[in-house]
Motif scaffolding. Structure first.
Motif, PDB file in Angstrom:
ATOM      1  N   ASP A 187       0.829  -1.207   0.000  1.00  0.00           N
ATOM      2  CA  ASP A 187       0.000   0.000   0.000  1.00  0.00           C
ATOM      3  C   ASP A 187       0.866   1.261   0.000  1.00  0.00           C
ATOM      4  N   VAL A 188       1.937   1.237   0.762  1.00  0.00           N
ATOM      5  CA  VAL A 188       2.857   2.384   0.796  1.00  0.00           C
ATOM      6  C   VAL A 188       3.557   2.525  -0.552  1.00  0.00           C
ATOM      7  N   LEU A 189       3.940   1.397  -1.157  1.00  0.00           N
ATOM      8  CA  LEU A 189       4.537   1.432  -2.491  1.00  0.00           C
ATOM      9  C   LEU A 189       3.592   2.128  -3.467  1.00  0.00           C
ATOM     10  N   GLN A 190       2.307   1.782  -3.399  1.00  0.00           N
ATOM     11  CA  GLN A 190       1.325   2.419  -4.271  1.00  0.00           C
ATOM     12  C   GLN A 190       1.228   3.915  -3.995  1.00  0.00           C
ATOM     13  N   ASP A 191       1.250   4.299  -2.720  1.00  0.00           N
ATOM     14  CA  ASP A 191       1.187   5.724  -2.376  1.00  0.00           C
ATOM     15  C   ASP A 191       2.388   6.482  -2.921  1.00  0.00           C
ATOM     16  N   GLU A 192       3.564   5.879  -2.835  1.00  0.00           N
ATOM     17  CA  GLU A 192       4.784   6.573  -3.241  1.00  0.00           C
ATOM     18  C   GLU A 192       5.026   6.574  -4.740  1.00  0.00           C
ATOM     19  N   THR A 193       4.675   5.474  -5.422  1.00  0.00           N
ATOM     20  CA  THR A 193       4.970   5.383  -6.859  1.00  0.00           C
ATOM     21  C   THR A 193       3.728   5.513  -7.733  1.00  0.00           C
ATOM     22  N   HIS A 194       2.556   5.347  -7.151  1.00  0.00           N
ATOM     23  CA  HIS A 194       1.273   5.353  -7.858  1.00  0.00           C
ATOM     24  C   HIS A 194       1.081   4.119  -8.740  1.00  0.00           C
ATOM     25  N   VAL A 195       1.944   3.111  -8.577  1.00  0.00           N
ATOM     26  CA  VAL A 195       1.809   1.882  -9.350  1.00  0.00           C
ATOM     27  C   VAL A 195       0.468   1.222  -9.012  1.00  0.00           C
ATOM     28  N   ALA A 196      -0.185   0.679 -10.022  1.00  0.00           N
ATOM     29  CA  ALA A 196      -1.456  -0.040  -9.872  1.00  0.00           C
ATOM     30  C   ALA A 196      -2.535   0.806  -9.204  1.00  0.00           C
ATOM     31  N   SER A 197      -2.506   2.114  -9.449  1.00  0.00           N
ATOM     32  CA  SER A 197      -3.504   2.979  -8.825  1.00  0.00           C
ATOM     33  C   SER A 197      -4.408   3.682  -9.832  1.00  0.00           C
ATOM     34  N   ALA A 198      -4.233   3.393 -11.110  1.00  0.00           N
ATOM     35  CA  ALA A 198      -5.085   4.016 -12.127  1.00  0.00           C
ATOM     36  C   ALA A 198      -6.022   2.953 -12.709  1.00  0.00           C
ATOM     37  N   CYS A 199      -5.618   2.298 -13.771  1.00  0.00           N
ATOM     38  CA  CYS A 199      -6.498   1.312 -14.412  1.00  0.00           C
ATOM     39  C   CYS A 199      -6.464  -0.034 -13.700  1.00  0.00           C
ATOM     40  N   GLY A 200      -5.357  -0.331 -12.989  1.00  0.00           N
ATOM     41  CA  GLY A 200      -5.267  -1.566 -12.216  1.00  0.00           C
ATOM     42  C   GLY A 200      -4.793  -2.787 -12.978  1.00  0.00           C
ATOM     43  N   SER A 201      -4.579  -2.658 -14.275  1.00  0.00           N
ATOM     44  CA  SER A 201      -4.197  -3.845 -15.050  1.00  0.00           C
ATOM     45  C   SER A 201      -2.799  -4.350 -14.703  1.00  0.00           C
ATOM     46  N   CYS A 202      -1.978  -3.536 -14.064  1.00  0.00           N
ATOM     47  CA  CYS A 202      -0.620  -3.947 -13.723  1.00  0.00           C
ATOM     48  C   CYS A 202      -0.506  -4.479 -12.292  1.00  0.00           C
ATOM     49  N   HIS A 203      -1.603  -4.522 -11.573  1.00  0.00           N
ATOM     50  CA  HIS A 203      -1.552  -4.875 -10.150  1.00  0.00           C
ATOM     51  C   HIS A 203      -0.835  -6.192  -9.889  1.00  0.00           C
ATOM     52  N   ASP A 204      -1.199  -7.246 -10.608  1.00  0.00           N
ATOM     53  CA  ASP A 204      -0.598  -8.560 -10.360  1.00  0.00           C
ATOM     54  C   ASP A 204       0.902  -8.563 -10.645  1.00  0.00           C
ATOM     55  N   CYS A 205       1.306  -7.944 -11.752  1.00  0.00           N
ATOM     56  CA  CYS A 205       2.731  -7.881 -12.088  1.00  0.00           C
ATOM     57  C   CYS A 205       3.472  -7.034 -11.058  1.00  0.00           C
ATOM     58  N   ALA A 206       2.906  -5.894 -10.680  1.00  0.00           N
ATOM     59  CA  ALA A 206       3.531  -5.026  -9.686  1.00  0.00           C
ATOM     60  C   ALA A 206       3.693  -5.760  -8.362  1.00  0.00           C
ATOM     61  N   ARG A 207       2.674  -6.527  -7.994  1.00  0.00           N
ATOM     62  CA  ARG A 207       2.735  -7.271  -6.736  1.00  0.00           C
ATOM     63  C   ARG A 207       3.816  -8.349  -6.800  1.00  0.00           C
ATOM     64  N   GLU A 208       3.942  -9.016  -7.942  1.00  0.00           N
ATOM     65  CA  GLU A 208       4.986 -10.041  -8.103  1.00  0.00           C
ATOM     66  C   GLU A 208       6.379  -9.430  -7.992  1.00  0.00           C
ATOM     67  N   VAL A 209       6.600  -8.292  -8.649  1.00  0.00           N
ATOM     68  CA  VAL A 209       7.906  -7.629  -8.586  1.00  0.00           C
ATOM     69  C   VAL A 209       8.174  -7.170  -7.153  1.00  0.00           C
ATOM     70  N   PHE A 210       7.160  -6.616  -6.494  1.00  0.00           N
ATOM     71  CA  PHE A 210       7.292  -6.165  -5.112  1.00  0.00           C
ATOM     72  C   PHE A 210       7.646  -7.334  -4.197  1.00  0.00           C
ATOM     73  N   ASP A 211       6.902  -8.435  -4.319  1.00  0.00           N
ATOM     74  CA  ASP A 211       7.165  -9.609  -3.467  1.00  0.00           C
ATOM     75  C   ASP A 211       8.575 -10.148  -3.682  1.00  0.00           C
ATOM     76  N   GLU A 212       9.014 -10.193  -4.937  1.00  0.00           N
ATOM     77  CA  GLU A 212      10.367 -10.662  -5.261  1.00  0.00           C
ATOM     78  C   GLU A 212      11.418  -9.729  -4.650  1.00  0.00           C
ATOM     79  N   ALA A 213      11.196  -8.432  -4.777  1.00  0.00           N
ATOM     80  CA  ALA A 213      12.135  -7.451  -4.215  1.00  0.00           C
ATOM     81  C   ALA A 213      12.163  -7.535  -2.694  1.00  0.00           C
ATOM     82  N   LEU A 214      11.004  -7.772  -2.097  1.00  0.00           N
ATOM     83  CA  LEU A 214      10.917  -7.898  -0.642  1.00  0.00           C
ATOM     84  C   LEU A 214      11.680  -9.124  -0.161  1.00  0.00           C
ATOM     85  N   ARG A 215      11.525 -10.244  -0.876  1.00  0.00           N
ATOM     86  CA  ARG A 215      12.277 -11.455  -0.516  1.00  0.00           C
ATOM     87  C   ARG A 215      13.778 -11.227  -0.651  1.00  0.00           C
ATOM     88  N   ALA A 216      14.195 -10.549  -1.716  1.00  0.00           N
ATOM     89  CA  ALA A 216      15.622 -10.271  -1.921  1.00  0.00           C
ATOM     90  C   ALA A 216      16.152  -9.363  -0.814  1.00  0.00           C
TER      91      ALA A 216
END
Length: 89
Positions: free
Chosen positions: A33-62
């Protein structure tokens, strides 16, 4: 010669790349949610939400692996927070 992978645009609406997401996580954002607030990713049309979440989860694990902690396995829709502050104590 060192080759680097080209950045992948994840969110076309706000021109957010996978590198932007990884950099934001590395800078301390460990909540989607904070990532969305700061970058605005997945906050308009929403079609990138799943990809954004996958990249976020991968980055978080790393990030967690780099700091010697593990991510808690919560439900996909829940926020994930790594207690980085405990590492500096």
């Amino acid at each position: 010669m060192i080759l680097t992978a080209a950045a992948m645009i994840v969110c076309l609406c706000h021109r957010v790349s996978d590198r932007d997401i990884r950099r934001t996580v590395a800078d301390g954002v460990h909540n989607f949610d904070v990532l969305q607030d700061e970058t605005h990713v997945a906050s308009a049309c929403g079609s990138c939400h799943d990809c954004a979440r996958e990249v976020f989860d991968e980055a978080l694990r790393a990030c967690a692996a780099a700091h010697g902690v593990t991510c808690a396995s919560h439900g996909h829709g829940q926020s994930r927070v790594i207690p980085i502050a405990q590492l500096t104590a």
